[in-house]
Design an enzyme around this catalytic site. Sequence first.
Site, PDB file in Angstrom:
ATOM      1  N   TYR A   1      57.990   3.984   4.922  1.00 22.82           N
ATOM      2  CA  TYR A   1      57.828   5.253   2.884  1.00 22.82           C
ATOM      3  C   TYR A   1      59.321   5.855   3.188  1.00 22.82           C
ATOM      4  O   TYR A   1      59.936   6.209   3.972  1.00 22.82           O
ATOM      5  CB  TYR A   1      57.321   5.787   4.019  1.00 22.82           C
ATOM      6  CG  TYR A   1      55.768   5.458   4.045  1.00 22.82           C
ATOM      7  CD1 TYR A   1      54.799   4.600   4.347  1.00 22.82           C
ATOM      8  CD2 TYR A   1      55.154   5.915   5.389  1.00 22.82           C
ATOM      9  CE1 TYR A   1      53.743   4.002   4.986  1.00 22.82           C
ATOM     10  CE2 TYR A   1      53.672   5.988   6.455  1.00 22.82           C
ATOM     11  CZ  TYR A   1      53.230   4.505   5.957  1.00 22.82           C
ATOM     12  OH  TYR A   1      52.330   4.208   6.239  1.00 22.82           O
TER      13      TYR A   1
ATOM     14  N   CYS B   1      59.736   9.451   4.498  1.00 23.76           N
ATOM     15  CA  CYS B   1      59.779   9.587   5.814  1.00 23.76           C
ATOM     16  C   CYS B   1      60.788   9.225   6.843  1.00 23.76           C
ATOM     17  O   CYS B   1      61.485   8.213   6.847  1.00 23.76           O
ATOM     18  CB  CYS B   1      58.944   7.862   6.527  1.00 23.76           C
ATOM     19  SG  CYS B   1      58.685   7.803   8.804  1.00 23.76           S
TER      20      CYS B   1
ATOM     21  N   PHE C   1      61.830   8.798  10.066  1.00 22.61           N
ATOM     22  CA  PHE C   1      62.275   7.663  10.825  1.00 22.61           C
ATOM     23  C   PHE C   1      62.720   6.941  10.347  1.00 22.61           C
ATOM     24  O   PHE C   1      64.008   6.190  10.340  1.00 22.61           O
ATOM     25  CB  PHE C   1      61.545   7.594  11.614  1.00 22.61           C
ATOM     26  CG  PHE C   1      60.518   8.435  12.536  1.00 22.61           C
ATOM     27  CD1 PHE C   1      61.371   9.528  13.542  1.00 22.61           C
ATOM     28  CD2 PHE C   1      59.639   9.333  12.296  1.00 22.61           C
ATOM     29  CE1 PHE C   1      60.326  10.276  13.931  1.00 22.61           C
ATOM     30  CE2 PHE C   1      58.864  10.015  13.238  1.00 22.61           C
ATOM     31  CZ  PHE C   1      59.579  11.051  14.115  1.00 22.61           C
ATOM     32  N   CYS C   2      62.322   6.356   9.100  1.00 25.64           N
ATOM     33  CA  CYS C   2      63.015   5.413   8.178  1.00 25.64           C
ATOM     34  C   CYS C   2      64.277   5.900   7.347  1.00 25.64           C
ATOM     35  O   CYS C   2      64.719   5.314   7.805  1.00 25.64           O
ATOM     36  CB  CYS C   2      61.482   5.273   6.642  1.00 25.64           C
ATOM     37  SG  CYS C   2      60.084   4.337   7.600  1.00 25.64           S
TER      38      CYS C   2
END
Length: 399
Positions: A131, A134, A136-137
């Site tokens: 995403y 996001c 974390f991404c």
Amino acid sequence: MHCGTLCKANMAAACARSLGKVGWTIVQSPVLRRPGNGALLPGNAGSRVSRRSYFGGGGRTGALSGLLWSLRGGGTRALSCAFLVGGGVGLYHTFKFYWDQQRHLAQEQAQAAPAGGASPSASPSLTLYQYQTCPFCSKVRAFMDYHGLAYRVVEVNPVMRREIKWSTYRKVPILMVDEHLQLNDSSVIISSLKTYLVSKGSSMSDILRCYPELKSVNDSGKEVTEYSNKYWLMLTEDETAAVYPDKGMQKEEMKWRQWADDWLVHLISPNVYRSTSEALASFDYIVREGKFGALEGVFAKYVGAAAMFVIAKRLKSRHNLQDDVRQDLYKAVNDWVAAVGKKRKFMGGERPNLADLAVFGVLRVMEGLEAFDDMMANTKVKPWYRRMEAATRNHNDRS
């Protein structure tokens, strides 16, 4: 593709050689060398026969007769020259086709090569399922951008998640290596890639075995997946000394990487969904940057914003945040700046380390939102943040 190119080039070359041979055979023909074979004149009987046979409906026999009559006359030289010229032109186009294809293949190989300039055999192909918004991404993208790694992005629809229906692991990011090896969890992905870049001769599959998957049930009765060793790099003693030349660098990096995952990430949602207006602005950004259908986008913007506004309040309570959650964000960011210190450009010194990249990746998802502007205006993070922007944009650790 390579086989087809080679076949076409061979066919063109064979055709060119055939045309050249025909032309040369005609030139060397005894008919041409026989004295007295002058050009056919308009009034010549042979000319009349040739025209009647060739144009007058004689079919294949007439065409062949016309050609034979032409070969007996002065037109033979013109025909032989035509074959020779045709052969030459054919050879020219053969070589042109060959070099065009070689140039095209070289361009394809250059595009397929990693951004860092390593050979394709040295670097695996990477596909990131993510995403866009996001944190974390964003951490994984920051790492790969900084190191100049070439990778393909697949934006996952956060509602249906059809793009990862093949995976039993239903979160993002997911990194596919060479289309068959799946890496889950942002910190595992980063540690595995960094180990691969530093270590000598270790395969990605061997490295991944050092981060075993652990399943457990949390207090709510929900199964959760964790990974052992995810903040460690799996290096030899000499490699570790090269990456962490100063005492305490490795321990410091691991501490702040975990801090980014366990604390900083949890300050994002309460801050970007702090009020109804900020929640709407945040979901407008999410819909714009993400992969939503038209109806999904409208639904996500209004229903999602309302839901996240409520969830943000719960998160504030769960993590014991202040009523003004901005103050927690400011304190966390200033704690980070203090840890970097005034004498270092980055926590890694002259270059960002994995903690720098993790913190930058988390904070970056707020860009364009009110929370980001407030953070830049009310903390001391701006100089470090701008240096990180330049480092990731310019692929400063491409080598």
